[in-house]
Write a protein that holds these residues in place. Sequence first.
Motif, PDB file in Angstrom:
ATOM      1  N   ASP A  43       0.855  -1.178   0.000  1.00  0.00           N
ATOM      2  CA  ASP A  43       0.000   0.000   0.000  1.00  0.00           C
ATOM      3  C   ASP A  43       0.896   1.236   0.000  1.00  0.00           C
ATOM      4  O   ASP A  43       2.111   1.140   0.223  1.00  0.00           O
ATOM      5  CB  ASP A  43      -0.908   0.003   1.232  1.00  0.00           C
ATOM      6  CG  ASP A  43      -2.107   0.935   1.082  1.00  0.00           C
ATOM      7  OD1 ASP A  43      -2.248   1.546  -0.006  1.00  0.00           O
ATOM      8  OD2 ASP A  43      -2.884   1.060   2.037  1.00  0.00           O
ATOM      9  N   ARG A  44       0.311   2.393  -0.230  1.00  0.00           N
ATOM     10  CA  ARG A  44       1.042   3.652  -0.141  1.00  0.00           C
ATOM     11  C   ARG A  44       0.067   4.770   0.179  1.00  0.00           C
ATOM     12  O   ARG A  44      -1.124   4.687  -0.153  1.00  0.00           O
ATOM     13  CB  ARG A  44       1.792   3.961  -1.438  1.00  0.00           C
ATOM     14  CG  ARG A  44       0.915   4.181  -2.660  1.00  0.00           C
ATOM     15  CD  ARG A  44       1.753   4.545  -3.865  1.00  0.00           C
ATOM     16  NE  ARG A  44       0.932   4.834  -5.035  1.00  0.00           N
ATOM     17  CZ  ARG A  44       0.567   3.950  -5.931  1.00  0.00           C
ATOM     18  NH1 ARG A  44       0.963   2.692  -5.802  1.00  0.00           N
ATOM     19  NH2 ARG A  44      -0.178   4.293  -6.963  1.00  0.00           N
ATOM     20  N   ASP A  45       0.576   5.792   0.851  1.00  0.00           N
ATOM     21  CA  ASP A  45      -0.249   6.939   1.230  1.00  0.00           C
ATOM     22  C   ASP A  45       0.618   8.177   1.113  1.00  0.00           C
ATOM     23  O   ASP A  45       1.479   8.427   1.962  1.00  0.00           O
ATOM     24  CB  ASP A  45      -0.772   6.768   2.654  1.00  0.00           C
ATOM     25  CG  ASP A  45      -1.827   7.818   3.013  1.00  0.00           C
ATOM     26  OD1 ASP A  45      -1.709   8.970   2.530  1.00  0.00           O
ATOM     27  OD2 ASP A  45      -2.742   7.491   3.785  1.00  0.00           O
ATOM     28  N   ARG A  46       0.384   8.943   0.050  1.00  0.00           N
ATOM     29  CA  ARG A  46       1.237  10.106  -0.198  1.00  0.00           C
ATOM     30  C   ARG A  46       1.025  11.191   0.845  1.00  0.00           C
ATOM     31  O   ARG A  46       1.963  11.889   1.227  1.00  0.00           O
ATOM     32  CB  ARG A  46       0.946  10.655  -1.599  1.00  0.00           C
ATOM     33  CG  ARG A  46       1.845  11.798  -2.010  1.00  0.00           C
ATOM     34  CD  ARG A  46       1.751  12.054  -3.492  1.00  0.00           C
ATOM     35  NE  ARG A  46       2.651  13.106  -3.925  1.00  0.00           N
ATOM     36  CZ  ARG A  46       2.967  13.335  -5.186  1.00  0.00           C
ATOM     37  NH1 ARG A  46       2.462  12.559  -6.132  1.00  0.00           N
ATOM     38  NH2 ARG A  46       3.780  14.318  -5.510  1.00  0.00           N
TER      39      ARG A  46
END
Length: 391
Positions: free
Chosen positions: A308-311
């Motif tokens: 996952d990623r969360d900028r």
Amino acid sequence: MTKLSLRLAVLAAAATAVSGCSVLGIDFTDEKVQYESSNSRANLEVPPDLTPIGNDNRFAVPSRTTVVSANAEAARQQAAAAQSNTPVGSEIVPATVTVKVMKEGTDRWLRVNAKPEELWPVVQDFWPSVGLVVKAQDAKTGYMETEWAENKAKLPQDIIRRTVGKVLDFAYSTGEQDQYRVRMERNDDSTTDIYITHRSMVEVVTGAQNDSTVWQPGPNDPTMEAEMLQRLALRIDAEFNPNASGKAEEALAEQIKQDLQPEPVPAKSRIVNGADEKVQAVELFEPYDRAWRTVGLVIDRMGFELVDRDRVAGYYLVRYLDPTYEQKKKEEQGFFTNLFGSDKAIDAPNYRIHLADEGANTRITVQDGDGNPDPTGVAPNILTLLAEQLR
């Protein structure tokens, strides 16, 4: 006879058979890409730290069943272009109303005036067109990964390849295999950024008598990343601009080729050690927006599984099985477990690669999957790997 000695024997025989040949008028291609999947050869044994983990494909987008209107797409692209904001420090090289080449230092990627949902099936169809099979994909994270494959374009353009290569594939090979990852990110202005990264494995001769081979990680090849970016850009342009003239297509191909040329840049990071002299962080000499893209490309090249990623929160969540950590866990399983050979596979932990905005610079740290201090002791190893790629 071993696989290696058989290969050498066949090559020697073929060389003898054609030693008296002159020019035969055979036309060899000068293509840079001639991939074929590695299904016909022995399975590629990947070292423990690169072993892929099964992906959940429940987010996979089905194949395209609708046709995009060129007129409607052109109108939408013009509206999107009018609202487009160029990131500070980036250079956009004009190409067409659909796809542009973005450049920052040595990094290159594509920016497309279309949403990820529209581009996903186009990228799905792209990989088979260059002879590659999609191994894993996750529409949730905008990620695709190809199977390992051999690029036959790297073989010598000689008569031996013509006479032997088609008959005995294992006897005449490059000893290299490639894998590509593509990642798509949605922008606030309804555009999409597309990144392509390359990984390689090389076959190395081992054994006391040099009678066996093993596969080891090789270097990534920026020229092949550029080649695939160019091909994908032209594929996207053809998809959304089907009525473009032949001259326009040739001009676009030449422009994109020039835009993808790398440029040398100075060192852009340093390692920060803690009081215990262990690696505590990596300081990247880039503002947050640029650092986010840079670290994302590095993660792809290193082979971590992106979970996952969360900028906004500033982290990439990856899954990684460190060899030292794996060995330690196996030893903890106990004597009898190891004695009877029934040791359980070690699960790869999740790690957060966290980016902290510090103005002109960005501080990179590694946490556990929930954002707490890493209890496995692997964080310094991951930071060291990142630092090596960010030099």
